[in-house]
Scaffold this motif. Structure first.
Motif, PDB file in Angstrom:
ATOM      1  N   ASN A   1       0.831  -1.207   0.000  1.00 48.19           N
ATOM      2  CA  ASN A   1       0.000   0.000   0.000  1.00 48.19           C
ATOM      3  C   ASN A   1       0.864   1.255   0.000  1.00 48.19           C
ATOM      4  O   ASN A   1       0.587   2.225  -0.714  1.00 48.19           O
ATOM      5  N   PHE A   2       1.923   1.229   0.800  1.00 43.47           N
ATOM      6  CA  PHE A   2       2.832   2.369   0.862  1.00 43.47           C
ATOM      7  C   PHE A   2       3.521   2.578  -0.487  1.00 43.47           C
ATOM      8  O   PHE A   2       3.609   3.707  -0.991  1.00 43.47           O
ATOM      9  N   VAL A   3       3.999   1.485  -1.065  1.00 44.16           N
ATOM     10  CA  VAL A   3       4.694   1.563  -2.352  1.00 44.16           C
ATOM     11  C   VAL A   3       3.763   2.126  -3.421  1.00 44.16           C
ATOM     12  O   VAL A   3       4.147   3.000  -4.212  1.00 44.16           O
ATOM     13  N   GLU A   4       2.530   1.655  -3.437  1.00 42.64           N
ATOM     14  CA  GLU A   4       1.580   2.110  -4.451  1.00 42.64           C
ATOM     15  C   GLU A   4       1.299   3.607  -4.320  1.00 42.64           C
ATOM     16  O   GLU A   4       1.210   4.324  -5.324  1.00 42.64           O
ATOM     17  N   LYS A   5       1.168   4.095  -3.076  1.00 44.15           N
ATOM     18  CA  LYS A   5       0.928   5.522  -2.860  1.00 44.15           C
ATOM     19  C   LYS A   5       2.127   6.355  -3.301  1.00 44.15           C
ATOM     20  O   LYS A   5       1.972   7.431  -3.891  1.00 44.15           O
ATOM     21  N   GLU A   6       3.323   5.860  -3.013  1.00 43.43           N
ATOM     22  CA  GLU A   6       4.532   6.581  -3.411  1.00 43.43           C
ATOM     23  C   GLU A   6       4.663   6.648  -4.935  1.00 43.43           C
ATOM     24  O   GLU A   6       5.022   7.684  -5.498  1.00 43.43           O
ATOM     25  N   LEU A   7       4.352   5.556  -5.570  1.00 40.96           N
ATOM     26  CA  LEU A   7       4.434   5.520  -7.033  1.00 40.96           C
ATOM     27  C   LEU A   7       3.422   6.469  -7.663  1.00 40.96           C
ATOM     28  O   LEU A   7       3.691   7.077  -8.708  1.00 40.96           O
ATOM     29  N   ALA A   8       2.261   6.599  -7.019  1.00 43.71           N
ATOM     30  CA  ALA A   8       1.203   7.452  -7.564  1.00 43.71           C
ATOM     31  C   ALA A   8       1.616   8.917  -7.611  1.00 43.71           C
ATOM     32  O   ALA A   8       1.085   9.694  -8.421  1.00 43.71           O
ATOM     33  N   PHE A   9       2.562   9.305  -6.751  1.00 42.94           N
ATOM     34  CA  PHE A   9       3.044  10.686  -6.757  1.00 42.94           C
ATOM     35  C   PHE A   9       3.973  10.960  -7.942  1.00 42.94           C
ATOM     36  O   PHE A   9       4.158  12.110  -8.343  1.00 42.94           O
ATOM     37  N   LYS A  10       4.565   9.905  -8.485  1.00 48.06           N
ATOM     38  CA  LYS A  10       5.613  10.073  -9.493  1.00 48.06           C
ATOM     39  C   LYS A  10       5.188   9.667 -10.904  1.00 48.06           C
ATOM     40  O   LYS A  10       5.747  10.168 -11.886  1.00 48.06           O
ATOM     41  N   TYR A  11       4.232   8.738 -11.008  1.00 45.38           N
ATOM     42  CA  TYR A  11       3.928   8.157 -12.309  1.00 45.38           C
ATOM     43  C   TYR A  11       2.439   8.242 -12.631  1.00 45.38           C
ATOM     44  O   TYR A  11       1.610   8.518 -11.755  1.00 45.38           O
ATOM     45  N   THR A  12       2.116   7.975 -13.892  1.00 46.52           N
ATOM     46  CA  THR A  12       0.717   7.956 -14.316  1.00 46.52           C
ATOM     47  C   THR A  12       0.025   6.719 -13.746  1.00 46.52           C
ATOM     48  O   THR A  12       0.684   5.762 -13.316  1.00 46.52           O
ATOM     49  N   ALA A  13      -1.296   6.738 -13.774  1.00 37.10           N
ATOM     50  CA  ALA A  13      -2.072   5.617 -13.234  1.00 37.10           C
ATOM     51  C   ALA A  13      -1.739   4.315 -13.958  1.00 37.10           C
ATOM     52  O   ALA A  13      -1.621   3.249 -13.333  1.00 37.10           O
ATOM     53  N   GLU A  14      -1.573   4.402 -15.296  1.00 32.61           N
ATOM     54  CA  GLU A  14      -1.260   3.199 -16.072  1.00 32.61           C
ATOM     55  C   GLU A  14       0.098   2.627 -15.681  1.00 32.61           C
ATOM     56  O   GLU A  14       0.264   1.405 -15.551  1.00 32.61           O
TER      57      GLU A  14
ATOM     58  N   TYR B   1       3.680  -1.228 -12.815  1.00 30.83           N
ATOM     59  CA  TYR B   1       4.754  -1.428 -11.846  1.00 30.83           C
ATOM     60  C   TYR B   1       4.299  -2.307 -10.685  1.00 30.83           C
ATOM     61  O   TYR B   1       5.048  -3.169 -10.214  1.00 30.83           O
ATOM     62  N   MET B   2       3.082  -2.097 -10.209  1.00 31.08           N
ATOM     63  CA  MET B   2       2.594  -2.881  -9.077  1.00 31.08           C
ATOM     64  C   MET B   2       2.437  -4.354  -9.451  1.00 31.08           C
ATOM     65  O   MET B   2       2.700  -5.245  -8.630  1.00 31.08           O
ATOM     66  N   TYR B   3       2.036  -4.607 -10.681  1.00 28.68           N
ATOM     67  CA  TYR B   3       1.944  -5.998 -11.146  1.00 28.68           C
ATOM     68  C   TYR B   3       3.330  -6.643 -11.126  1.00 28.68           C
ATOM     69  O   TYR B   3       3.511  -7.776 -10.649  1.00 28.68           O
ATOM     70  N   THR B   4       4.327  -5.902 -11.614  1.00 24.33           N
ATOM     71  CA  THR B   4       5.710  -6.395 -11.624  1.00 24.33           C
ATOM     72  C   THR B   4       6.215  -6.621 -10.202  1.00 24.33           C
ATOM     73  O   THR B   4       6.844  -7.653  -9.904  1.00 24.33           O
ATOM     74  N   ILE B   5       5.947  -5.666  -9.323  1.00 27.30           N
ATOM     75  CA  ILE B   5       6.443  -5.742  -7.940  1.00 27.30           C
ATOM     76  C   ILE B   5       5.831  -6.928  -7.202  1.00 27.30           C
ATOM     77  O   ILE B   5       6.524  -7.648  -6.469  1.00 27.30           O
ATOM     78  N   ARG B   6       4.546  -7.161  -7.387  1.00 23.87           N
ATOM     79  CA  ARG B   6       3.892  -8.295  -6.710  1.00 23.87           C
ATOM     80  C   ARG B   6       4.490  -9.622  -7.171  1.00 23.87           C
ATOM     81  O   ARG B   6       4.721 -10.530  -6.357  1.00 23.87           O
ATOM     82  N   ARG B   7       4.741  -9.740  -8.455  1.00 23.87           N
ATOM     83  CA  ARG B   7       5.346 -10.971  -8.970  1.00 23.87           C
ATOM     84  C   ARG B   7       6.771 -11.128  -8.443  1.00 23.87           C
ATOM     85  O   ARG B   7       7.203 -12.238  -8.112  1.00 23.87           O
ATOM     86  N   PHE B   8       7.479 -10.019  -8.369  1.00 22.43           N
ATOM     87  CA  PHE B   8       8.858 -10.045  -7.883  1.00 22.43           C
ATOM     88  C   PHE B   8       8.894 -10.473  -6.415  1.00 22.43           C
ATOM     89  O   PHE B   8       9.709 -11.315  -6.018  1.00 22.43           O
ATOM     90  N   LEU B   9       7.988  -9.922  -5.599  1.00 25.03           N
ATOM     91  CA  LEU B   9       7.953 -10.259  -4.175  1.00 25.03           C
ATOM     92  C   LEU B   9       7.472 -11.685  -3.929  1.00 25.03           C
ATOM     93  O   LEU B   9       7.852 -12.308  -2.931  1.00 25.03           O
ATOM     94  N   SER B  10       6.644 -12.199  -4.833  1.00 24.40           N
ATOM     95  CA  SER B  10       6.206 -13.589  -4.673  1.00 24.40           C
ATOM     96  C   SER B  10       7.378 -14.548  -4.845  1.00 24.40           C
ATOM     97  O   SER B  10       7.405 -15.633  -4.264  1.00 24.40           O
TER      98      SER B  10
ATOM     99  N   PHE C   1      10.514   0.124  -7.291  1.00 22.34           N
ATOM    100  CA  PHE C   1      10.228  -0.544  -6.017  1.00 22.34           C
ATOM    101  C   PHE C   1      11.340  -0.284  -5.001  1.00 22.34           C
ATOM    102  O   PHE C   1      11.083   0.066  -3.835  1.00 22.34           O
ATOM    103  N   TYR C   2      12.586  -0.412  -5.433  1.00 21.94           N
ATOM    104  CA  TYR C   2      13.704  -0.203  -4.512  1.00 21.94           C
ATOM    105  C   TYR C   2      13.880   1.273  -4.149  1.00 21.94           C
ATOM    106  O   TYR C   2      14.417   1.601  -3.084  1.00 21.94           O
ATOM    107  N   ASP C   3      13.421   2.171  -5.011  1.00 22.23           N
ATOM    108  CA  ASP C   3      13.406   3.591  -4.640  1.00 22.23           C
ATOM    109  C   ASP C   3      12.516   3.794  -3.413  1.00 22.23           C
ATOM    110  O   ASP C   3      12.864   4.536  -2.477  1.00 22.23           O
ATOM    111  N   CYS C   4      11.366   3.122  -3.432  1.00 23.46           N
ATOM    112  CA  CYS C   4      10.444   3.202  -2.295  1.00 23.46           C
ATOM    113  C   CYS C   4      11.046   2.536  -1.056  1.00 23.46           C
ATOM    114  O   CYS C   4      10.875   3.022   0.073  1.00 23.46           O
TER     115      CYS C   4
END
Length: 297
Positions: free
Chosen positions: A8-21, A26-35, A75-78
């Motif tokens: 949730n924190f990562v997603e909010k941080e990304l929303a400040f920097k990037y477009t919704a798309e 990125y969140m799809y990539t991050i979830r797969r990476f963390l799995s 992700f690692y920026d966050c």
């Protein structure tokens, strides 16, 4: 911190920097990476390099891997902002797909195959048989480019001296090369007889003419040469591949020195000519040389 809270924190941080798309991607990539790497904060650069090496082995394209890398970097920026890691493990990591250097020597024609083109059957159209053989001869024996060939004038051929003066086109340099006896015979027949019939009312000094008396074009040359293909399996029969094959033959079969081949090919720089040295042939020569020295001293 639980992973759900972290995401949730990562997603909010990304929303400040990037477009919704971009955030969704990125969140799809991050979830797969963390799995795959639940303890992502412990990963080093070598681990991430291994991850992308696996993706490459799986056949993932460089564009796909670059997109995944962008998400992981974000992700690692966050993670840095959260204090989960002390340094970014892959900030300087890049995915570069360099094209392999050198040439595909298996695609080149050998001299016997090229001479098959020179000894083709007679043309059904009168006055073009010798012209076609003359053009093929200059391709397979002098390694001329298409533009150099169609820009030849009658004055560039010296039948008495048995030479052709080639005006370099593009990056190539001018050069003078010897003609083979078989070429001289064909060129003599073409220039002294056939060309005069093709010339008709034209006054052009260009050597090679079409059926209407106008100078041959690069497209017409390519079309003619392409009709000769299909004889050598998957090997391409084109002026470009013939030239490459000729240069390779000079270096790797006839063992002509690099410096001399550079001049013959019209290359401005030796580095261009070096690309045609077959490393396998070079290794074989060195092995034979070493064996010869060990036996005979």
């Amino acid at each position: 911190m639980k992973q759900a809270t972290l995401l949730n924190f990562v997603e909010k941080e990304l929303a400040f920097k990037y477009t919704a798309e971009t955030v969704i991607s990125y969140m799809y990539t991050i979830r797969r990476f963390l799995s795959q790497f639940p303890k992502a904060e412990r990963l080093k650069l070598t681990d991430i390099e291994g991850y992308f090496a696996d993706l490459k082995i799986q056949g993932k394209s460089s564009e796909y891997r670059k997109a995944i890398l962008a998400g992981i970097k974000a992700f690692y920026d966050c993670y840095l902002e959260l204090g989960m890691v002390k340094e970014h493990p892959c900030r300087t990591y890049r995915i570069s797909e360099k094209k392999p250097k050198g040439k595909d020597f298996s695609a080149f024609l050998n001299l016997e195959e090229m001479e098959t083109l020179f000894n083709l059957k007679e043309e059904r159209y009168r006055y073009v048989g010798n012209r076609n053989k003359a053009m093929i001869g200059l391709l397979i024996y002098q390694g001329m480019t298409s533009k150099e060939l169609i820009n030849l004038s009658v004055n560039n051929i010296d039948l008495d001296a048995g030479i052709v003066n080639i005006k370099g086109q593009g990056k190539n340099t001018d050069r003078t090369l010897e003609l083979k006896p078989s070429q001289i015979t064909v060129l003599m027949r073409y220039i002294e007889d056939d060309r005069k019939h093709l010339l008709k009312n034209s006054t052009t000094n260009k050597l090679f003419l079409g059926m209407r008396g106008t100078p041959m074009t690069v497209n017409a040359l390519h079309e003619f040469i392409s009709r000769l293909g299909g004889t050598f399996g998957n090997k391409e029969v084109s002026p470009k591949n013939i030239r490459r094959s000729v240069i390779s033959n000079w270096l790797n079969v006839r063992n002509i020195s690099l410096e001399h081949v550079q001049i013959m090919a019209g290359h401005r720089y030796p580095s261009t000519t070096e690309q045609y040295i077959n490393p396998n042939t070079q290794e074989q020569r060195e092995a034979v040389s070493k064996l010869h020295k060990s036996i005979f001293g």
